[in-house]
Design a protein around this motif. Structure first.
Motif, PDB file in Angstrom:
ATOM      1  N   UNK A  10       0.836  -1.209   0.000  1.00 21.28           N
ATOM      2  CA  UNK A  10       0.000   0.000   0.000  1.00 21.28           C
ATOM      3  C   UNK A  10       0.864   1.251   0.000  1.00 21.28           C
ATOM      4  N   UNK A  11       2.127   1.095   0.387  1.00 19.86           N
ATOM      5  CA  UNK A  11       3.074   2.212   0.394  1.00 19.86           C
ATOM      6  C   UNK A  11       3.882   2.202  -0.900  1.00 19.86           C
ATOM      7  N   UNK A  12       3.674   3.183  -1.722  1.00 16.83           N
ATOM      8  CA  UNK A  12       4.460   3.306  -2.951  1.00 16.83           C
ATOM      9  C   UNK A  12       5.895   3.680  -2.572  1.00 16.83           C
ATOM     10  N   UNK A  13       6.851   3.035  -3.195  1.00 15.89           N
ATOM     11  CA  UNK A  13       8.274   3.316  -2.986  1.00 15.89           C
ATOM     12  C   UNK A  13       8.735   3.117  -1.543  1.00 15.89           C
ATOM     13  N   UNK A  14       8.098   2.201  -0.832  1.00 15.44           N
ATOM     14  CA  UNK A  14       8.490   1.885   0.537  1.00 15.44           C
ATOM     15  C   UNK A  14       9.501   0.751   0.575  1.00 15.44           C
ATOM     16  N   UNK A  15       9.511   0.029   1.688  1.00 17.70           N
ATOM     17  CA  UNK A  15      10.481  -1.045   1.901  1.00 17.70           C
ATOM     18  C   UNK A  15      10.402  -2.144   0.843  1.00 17.70           C
ATOM     19  N   UNK A  16       9.198  -2.505   0.442  1.00 17.84           N
ATOM     20  CA  UNK A  16       9.044  -3.577  -0.540  1.00 17.84           C
ATOM     21  C   UNK A  16       9.644  -3.149  -1.882  1.00 17.84           C
ATOM     22  N   UNK A  17       9.371  -1.936  -2.299  1.00 14.92           N
ATOM     23  CA  UNK A  17       9.954  -1.424  -3.545  1.00 14.92           C
ATOM     24  C   UNK A  17      11.476  -1.339  -3.448  1.00 14.92           C
ATOM     25  N   UNK A  18      11.974  -1.005  -2.277  1.00  9.31           N
ATOM     26  CA  UNK A  18      13.425  -0.933  -2.098  1.00  9.31           C
ATOM     27  C   UNK A  18      14.067  -2.306  -2.290  1.00  9.31           C
ATOM     28  N   UNK A  19      13.435  -3.346  -1.759  1.00  9.18           N
ATOM     29  CA  UNK A  19      13.986  -4.687  -1.917  1.00  9.18           C
ATOM     30  C   UNK A  19      13.979  -5.109  -3.390  1.00  9.18           C
ATOM     31  N   UNK A  20      12.907  -4.760  -4.098  1.00 10.97           N
ATOM     32  CA  UNK A  20      12.868  -5.025  -5.542  1.00 10.97           C
ATOM     33  C   UNK A  20      14.027  -4.290  -6.219  1.00 10.97           C
ATOM     34  N   UNK A  21      14.284  -3.082  -5.780  1.00 14.73           N
ATOM     35  CA  UNK A  21      15.374  -2.285  -6.355  1.00 14.73           C
ATOM     36  C   UNK A  21      16.727  -2.949  -6.244  1.00 14.73           C
ATOM     37  N   UNK A  22      17.005  -3.571  -5.097  1.00 13.64           N
ATOM     38  CA  UNK A  22      18.287  -4.286  -4.938  1.00 13.64           C
ATOM     39  C   UNK A  22      18.393  -5.450  -5.931  1.00 13.64           C
ATOM     40  N   UNK A  23      17.293  -6.161  -6.122  1.00  9.52           N
ATOM     41  CA  UNK A  23      17.253  -7.230  -7.115  1.00  9.52           C
ATOM     42  C   UNK A  23      17.489  -6.664  -8.514  1.00  9.52           C
ATOM     43  N   UNK A  24      16.760  -5.604  -8.842  1.00  9.45           N
ATOM     44  CA  UNK A  24      16.866  -5.006 -10.176  1.00  9.45           C
ATOM     45  C   UNK A  24      18.287  -4.525 -10.494  1.00  9.45           C
ATOM     46  N   UNK A  25      18.994  -4.000  -9.487  1.00  4.38           N
ATOM     47  CA  UNK A  25      20.370  -3.545  -9.724  1.00  4.38           C
ATOM     48  C   UNK A  25      21.220  -4.672 -10.296  1.00  4.38           C
ATOM     49  N   UNK A  26      21.065  -5.865  -9.746  1.00  2.00           N
ATOM     50  CA  UNK A  26      21.845  -7.015 -10.210  1.00  2.00           C
ATOM     51  C   UNK A  26      21.446  -7.421 -11.625  1.00  2.00           C
TER      52      UNK A  26
END
Length: 191
Positions: A10-26
């Motif tokens: 429900x939180x845009x760009x919160x903790x869940x999005x941050x974890x996706x971001x770490x995956x996406x970097x790789x």
């Protein structure tokens, strides 16, 4: 190769999005394209069990007043699907559940649209309950005949307040290992 991730928080760009971001970097380091779809504010409906997807066989859910059909299209065209959710009362968010139920039913009705695609679950949690949420997402992947990509631990990030997952070194390392494993497998399958 393309990976689409659905953030069911429900939180845009919160903790869940941050974890996706770490995956996406790789993934992006290896030239794999990525796309983040945030369900926050979309208010997807749950499955109404009308079975019209089995009758129509048009790769679409009959409910058309939300984002789910667009999500199904993105899933169908991607080589890998990441489903991510915060932990709410030891399970996934309602947004994530609505997407899973309707996408799974539509895919099954149309010849198993996601069969043999890669799938990876990501869960964030404050303290506990994340393993059940992680399992809920993986049930979607296995019933859809997908290939579940693993990591060096369960794909869970710890943090409640926005940004706290940045302090979870093990969770970040798990996302990076997940990215490496997903990259390796995508390259093996799609060369």
């Amino acid at each position: 190769m393309h990976v689409v991730a659905f953030n069911g928080s429900a939180r845009k760009n919160g903790n869940t999005a941050m974890m996706i971001g770490y995956l996406f970097e790789e993934l992006e380091k290896e030239g794999i394209s990525t796309e983040l779809v945030q369900l926050s504010g979309e208010h997807p409906h749950g499955c109404i069990a009308c079975y019209q997807c089995f009758k129509n066989k048009n790769r679409r859910c009959v409910v058309t007043d939300d984002c789910i059909n667009s999500c199904i299209e993105k899933m169908e065209t991607a080589e890998a699907i990441v489903m991510a959710s915060p932990t709410y009362i030891a399970d996934i968010s309602t947004e994530t559940k609505a997407l899973i139920d309707r996408a799974a039913m539509t895919a099954r009705a149309n010849g198993d649209l996601f069969k043999r695609k890669l799938g990876a679950a990501i869960v964030t949690q404050r303290r506990a309950g994340g393993v059940h949420a992680f399992d809920s997402i993986n049930h979607f992947f296995t019933i859809s005949q997908m290939i579940v990509v693993g990591s060096s631990y369960w794909n869970i990030g710890m943090g409640r307040e926005k940004g706290e997952v940045a302090e979870d070194r093990e969770g970040i390392a798990t996302m990076r290992d997940l990215g490496g494993n997903m990259t390796w497998l995508l390259k093996k399958i799609h060369g």
